[in-house]
Each structure stands twice: as C-alpha cells, then as structure tokens.
Scaffold this motif. Structure first.
Motif, PDB file in Angstrom:
ATOM      1  N   ARG A 167      31.739 -19.917  -1.773  1.00 38.89           N
ATOM      2  CA  ARG A 167      30.354 -20.205  -2.123  1.00 38.89           C
ATOM      3  C   ARG A 167      29.559 -18.903  -2.202  1.00 38.89           C
ATOM      4  O   ARG A 167      29.878 -17.909  -1.554  1.00 38.89           O
ATOM      5  CB  ARG A 167      29.712 -21.147  -1.102  1.00 38.89           C
ATOM      6  CG  ARG A 167      30.382 -22.513  -1.014  1.00 38.89           C
ATOM      7  CD  ARG A 167      29.493 -23.506  -0.273  1.00 38.89           C
ATOM      8  NE  ARG A 167      28.268 -23.785  -1.013  1.00 38.89           N
ATOM      9  CZ  ARG A 167      28.156 -24.748  -1.936  1.00 38.89           C
ATOM     10  NH1 ARG A 167      29.191 -25.498  -2.241  1.00 38.89           N
ATOM     11  NH2 ARG A 167      27.006 -24.960  -2.548  1.00 38.89           N
ATOM     12  N   LEU A 168      28.517 -18.955  -3.006  1.00 37.66           N
ATOM     13  CA  LEU A 168      27.567 -17.855  -3.142  1.00 37.66           C
ATOM     14  C   LEU A 168      26.243 -18.321  -2.559  1.00 37.66           C
ATOM     15  O   LEU A 168      25.767 -19.409  -2.885  1.00 37.66           O
ATOM     16  CB  LEU A 168      27.395 -17.507  -4.626  1.00 37.66           C
ATOM     17  CG  LEU A 168      26.230 -16.582  -4.999  1.00 37.66           C
ATOM     18  CD1 LEU A 168      26.474 -15.182  -4.461  1.00 37.66           C
ATOM     19  CD2 LEU A 168      26.042 -16.548  -6.508  1.00 37.66           C
ATOM     20  N   ALA A 169      25.649 -17.503  -1.682  1.00 34.13           N
ATOM     21  CA  ALA A 169      24.361 -17.856  -1.089  1.00 34.13           C
ATOM     22  C   ALA A 169      23.573 -16.571  -0.849  1.00 34.13           C
ATOM     23  O   ALA A 169      23.804 -15.867   0.134  1.00 34.13           O
ATOM     24  CB  ALA A 169      24.544 -18.620   0.215  1.00 34.13           C
ATOM     25  N   VAL A 170      22.668 -16.267  -1.769  1.00 33.62           N
ATOM     26  CA  VAL A 170      21.862 -15.054  -1.729  1.00 33.62           C
ATOM     27  C   VAL A 170      20.399 -15.448  -1.621  1.00 33.62           C
ATOM     28  O   VAL A 170      19.961 -16.404  -2.272  1.00 33.62           O
ATOM     29  CB  VAL A 170      22.099 -14.216  -3.007  1.00 33.62           C
ATOM     30  CG1 VAL A 170      21.057 -13.119  -3.149  1.00 33.62           C
ATOM     31  CG2 VAL A 170      23.507 -13.630  -2.985  1.00 33.62           C
ATOM     32  N   SER A 171      19.639 -14.726  -0.808  1.00 36.47           N
ATOM     33  CA  SER A 171      18.206 -14.994  -0.726  1.00 36.47           C
ATOM     34  C   SER A 171      17.438 -13.691  -0.560  1.00 36.47           C
ATOM     35  O   SER A 171      17.927 -12.739   0.051  1.00 36.47           O
ATOM     36  CB  SER A 171      17.875 -15.947   0.419  1.00 36.47           C
ATOM     37  OG  SER A 171      18.165 -15.358   1.670  1.00 36.47           O
ATOM     38  N   ILE A 172      16.232 -13.670  -1.130  1.00 36.82           N
ATOM     39  CA  ILE A 172      15.326 -12.529  -1.006  1.00 36.82           C
ATOM     40  C   ILE A 172      13.948 -13.080  -0.675  1.00 36.82           C
ATOM     41  O   ILE A 172      13.397 -13.902  -1.423  1.00 36.82           O
ATOM     42  CB  ILE A 172      15.271 -11.711  -2.303  1.00 36.82           C
ATOM     43  CG1 ILE A 172      16.670 -11.152  -2.629  1.00 36.82           C
ATOM     44  CG2 ILE A 172      14.261 -10.573  -2.174  1.00 36.82           C
ATOM     45  CD1 ILE A 172      16.726 -10.390  -3.939  1.00 36.82           C
ATOM     46  N   VAL A 173      13.406 -12.634   0.442  1.00 40.40           N
ATOM     47  CA  VAL A 173      12.100 -13.099   0.902  1.00 40.40           C
ATOM     48  C   VAL A 173      11.163 -11.900   0.964  1.00 40.40           C
ATOM     49  O   VAL A 173      11.468 -10.894   1.618  1.00 40.40           O
ATOM     50  CB  VAL A 173      12.195 -13.755   2.294  1.00 40.40           C
ATOM     51  CG1 VAL A 173      10.822 -14.214   2.766  1.00 40.40           C
ATOM     52  CG2 VAL A 173      13.185 -14.915   2.276  1.00 40.40           C
ATOM     53  N   LEU A 174      10.043 -11.996   0.283  1.00 43.64           N
ATOM     54  CA  LEU A 174       9.011 -10.968   0.378  1.00 43.64           C
ATOM     55  C   LEU A 174       8.123 -11.282   1.570  1.00 43.64           C
ATOM     56  O   LEU A 174       7.587 -12.392   1.669  1.00 43.64           O
ATOM     57  CB  LEU A 174       8.185 -10.918  -0.910  1.00 43.64           C
ATOM     58  CG  LEU A 174       7.003  -9.938  -0.916  1.00 43.64           C
ATOM     59  CD1 LEU A 174       7.472  -8.502  -0.751  1.00 43.64           C
ATOM     60  CD2 LEU A 174       6.190 -10.097  -2.208  1.00 43.64           C
ATOM     61  N   GLU A 175       7.970 -10.320   2.472  1.00 41.05           N
ATOM     62  CA  GLU A 175       7.139 -10.498   3.658  1.00 41.05           C
ATOM     63  C   GLU A 175       5.969  -9.530   3.596  1.00 41.05           C
ATOM     64  O   GLU A 175       6.143  -8.338   3.297  1.00 41.05           O
ATOM     65  CB  GLU A 175       7.959 -10.262   4.923  1.00 41.05           C
ATOM     66  CG  GLU A 175       9.093 -11.262   5.091  1.00 41.05           C
ATOM     67  CD  GLU A 175       9.876 -11.042   6.361  1.00 41.05           C
ATOM     68  OE1 GLU A 175       9.938  -9.888   6.827  1.00 41.05           O
ATOM     69  OE2 GLU A 175      10.421 -12.020   6.896  1.00 41.05           O
ATOM     70  N   ARG A 176       4.794 -10.058   3.884  1.00 44.96           N
ATOM     71  CA  ARG A 176       3.589  -9.245   3.801  1.00 44.96           C
ATOM     72  C   ARG A 176       2.531  -9.804   4.753  1.00 44.96           C
ATOM     73  O   ARG A 176       2.145 -10.968   4.639  1.00 44.96           O
ATOM     74  CB  ARG A 176       3.072  -9.259   2.366  1.00 44.96           C
ATOM     75  CG  ARG A 176       1.869  -8.380   2.099  1.00 44.96           C
ATOM     76  CD  ARG A 176       1.407  -8.543   0.656  1.00 44.96           C
ATOM     77  NE  ARG A 176       2.391  -8.064  -0.292  1.00 44.96           N
ATOM     78  CZ  ARG A 176       2.531  -8.560  -1.525  1.00 44.96           C
ATOM     79  NH1 ARG A 176       1.757  -9.548  -1.929  1.00 44.96           N
ATOM     80  NH2 ARG A 176       3.433  -8.052  -2.339  1.00 44.96           N
ATOM     81  N   GLU A 177       2.105  -9.003   5.724  1.00 41.84           N
ATOM     82  CA  GLU A 177       1.023  -9.376   6.630  1.00 41.84           C
ATOM     83  C   GLU A 177       1.252 -10.741   7.274  1.00 41.84           C
ATOM     84  O   GLU A 177       0.376 -11.596   7.308  1.00 41.84           O
ATOM     85  CB  GLU A 177      -0.311  -9.351   5.888  1.00 41.84           C
ATOM     86  CG  GLU A 177      -0.672  -7.972   5.351  1.00 41.84           C
ATOM     87  CD  GLU A 177      -1.930  -7.990   4.510  1.00 41.84           C
ATOM     88  OE1 GLU A 177      -2.429  -9.088   4.198  1.00 41.84           O
ATOM     89  OE2 GLU A 177      -2.419  -6.900   4.165  1.00 41.84           O
ATOM     90  N   GLY A 178       2.454 -10.939   7.779  1.00 37.76           N
ATOM     91  CA  GLY A 178       2.772 -12.181   8.469  1.00 37.76           C
ATOM     92  C   GLY A 178       3.001 -13.366   7.563  1.00 37.76           C
ATOM     93  O   GLY A 178       3.197 -14.488   8.051  1.00 37.76           O
ATOM     94  N   GLN A 179       2.995 -13.153   6.249  1.00 41.23           N
ATOM     95  CA  GLN A 179       3.220 -14.233   5.288  1.00 41.23           C
ATOM     96  C   GLN A 179       4.482 -13.972   4.482  1.00 41.23           C
ATOM     97  O   GLN A 179       5.020 -12.859   4.476  1.00 41.23           O
ATOM     98  CB  GLN A 179       2.013 -14.364   4.352  1.00 41.23           C
ATOM     99  CG  GLN A 179       0.714 -14.743   5.032  1.00 41.23           C
ATOM    100  CD  GLN A 179      -0.416 -14.900   4.022  1.00 41.23           C
ATOM    101  OE1 GLN A 179      -0.515 -14.151   3.060  1.00 41.23           O
ATOM    102  NE2 GLN A 179      -1.268 -15.882   4.248  1.00 41.23           N
ATOM    103  N   GLN A 180       4.921 -15.002   3.811  1.00 40.82           N
ATOM    104  CA  GLN A 180       6.058 -14.907   2.896  1.00 40.82           C
ATOM    105  C   GLN A 180       5.603 -15.422   1.532  1.00 40.82           C
ATOM    106  O   GLN A 180       5.841 -16.577   1.175  1.00 40.82           O
ATOM    107  CB  GLN A 180       7.238 -15.713   3.425  1.00 40.82           C
ATOM    108  CG  GLN A 180       7.791 -15.193   4.750  1.00 40.82           C
ATOM    109  CD  GLN A 180       8.963 -16.003   5.259  1.00 40.82           C
ATOM    110  OE1 GLN A 180       9.250 -17.103   4.790  1.00 40.82           O
ATOM    111  NE2 GLN A 180       9.653 -15.456   6.251  1.00 40.82           N
TER     112      GLN A 180
END
Length: 243
Positions: A167-180
C-alpha cells in the motif's frame, strides 16, 4: 518491464481548512521505480509511460541517479552506490505534471539515508525538500516554496512518506500558528507494472497528467470565485544542482 516497477492506482485528497473550507478528491496513478532500472515498455504502449531526467531535478541531459546524487552532494550526503527509488507520474503521450515526486535514497546495505520530496507548481518552478525521516516515515521541514496562489510560504510541513509496499500512504500537513490550514493525502494499492495493469490505469484515468493539472487549476478558479485573496508569488531562487 524491468526492475520490479509497480503502479499505484491512487486517491488524492486536498483539504483547505482556513480561511475558506474547500475539499476535493480525485483519482490518478503513480509509478514506483528503481531509477537504475526504469521500465522498458513494448513499443506499442510506450507512449503511455515515458521517464526522463528532464522532468525532474538537475541537468535535463543527465540521468535521474546522477542528478539526485549531485543534489545530495550539496547537502553533504553520499549513497555509496545505494538504491534510489522514485514515486512519480510518467509522461503520457508526451505530457507530464508532477505536483510531487519522491525519491527514497538508500545506502549500500539497504538502509534509508534520506528522502527527497520534489515539488512542482503550476508556474513551471520546482523545489526539493531534503528529509531525514523516522522509522514511520515522518519528518518536518519549513515551507520554502510557493505552490498555491492562496497560500504564502510561512509555516512548516509535517510529512509522512514511508516507502511504499503493498500500500501507498503519503500525507503532507501544513502547520501554521497552531493550525493546519492545508492537508494533502495520497493513498493507493500496488499493482505490478504488467501490460494489462498499465492499460487499465491509462483507461481509468486517460491523459492523467493533463487531468491533474486541469483539476488543480479548476479548484483555484473556484477559490478565486469565492473571493479568497490571491497572494503575490515571490521570486524563487534556483537551488544548487536542482535547476
């Protein structure tokens, strides 16, 4: 085929949480290959999958391995001949667009030394993030590249990029000032790169690179129509050995 290449039929999701909420999912497919053993397709289906160093970082006239190694050398990393695997879209009838290409870079004993995440925007620019991931494939890195006209370059990316297996499972989360404010995911199931599987993927998502680029632009038009402010694109200096 050669080199144990595989195809992942993927589901790609984007979620924007602020200042406007927008979410969409689309289907595509990606190739997973060893850069030293790129697939050689029968001539009659060769237009469905082309691989070229010119579509990625470095010297367009060079090789994928050579270009990755030259970039890593600027970061004082050597692989000593270790394997490099790549997850990316191939050229389809001469067209290609890779929002994200991933290179897993190994030492000669098979140990993972680093991951290179190469990001392209729709303005023809590219940027490489060098990541030292943990055992689960996780790493964080400051955002340094303008991708969306509705997001500046502030914040950090929290990425999860385990090398794909069944399986392929990739994630990218932008985090900024306690938010996503933004989350992107890509999930898929491995299929061997046989002629039937190549044809099935191409029929399921015809002209996949053009469709992906069109879908991204369409979402941008919808956000602009909702009056989300456009942020001016800053100058992006070319990275050494990336071009």
């Amino acid at each position: 085929m050669s080199g144990g290449a595989a195809i992942y039929r993927t589901s790609i999701g984007h979620v924007r949480r602020t200042p406007l909420r927008n979410a969409f999912t689309y289907c595509s497919y990606s190739w997973y290959v060893d850069v030293d053993a790129l697939p050689v397709l029968p001539r009659w289906i060769a237009p469905l999958a082309g691989f070229s160093a010119a579509d990625h970082l470095g010297d367009p006239a060079g090789s994928l391995r050579g270009n990755v190694e030259r970039y890593l050398a600027t970061q004082d990393i050597t692989l000593d001949g270790g394997r490099i695997t790549m997850l990316a879209s191939a050229r389809v009838f001469g067209h290609v667009f890779n929002p994200l290409s991933l290179f897993w870079c190994h030492g000669p004993g098979g140990e993972l030394r680093c991951v290179v995440a190469e990001v392209h925007n729709t303005y023809g620019e590219r940027h490489c993030y060098l990541l030292h991931t943990d055992s689960a494939g996780r790493a964080t890195v400051p955002k340094a590249f303008y991708v969306s006209p509705f997001n500046d370059v502030d914040g950090r990316y929290r990425m999860k990029l385990p090398e794909p297996g069944e399986r392929l499972a990739v994630s990218i989360v932008l985090e900024r000032e306690g938010q996503q404010p933004f989350v992107a995911t890509m999930d898929g199931v491995r299929r061997e790169a046989t002629v039937p599987n190549i044809l099935a993927a191409a029929l399921a998502v015809p002209l996949a690179p053009l469709r992906v680029a069109a879908q991204i632009r369409w979402q941008g038009i919808k956000l602009w129509a909702r009056r989300l402010p456009v942020i001016k694109r800053p100058h992006h200096p070319s990275q050494e050995a990336v071009q």
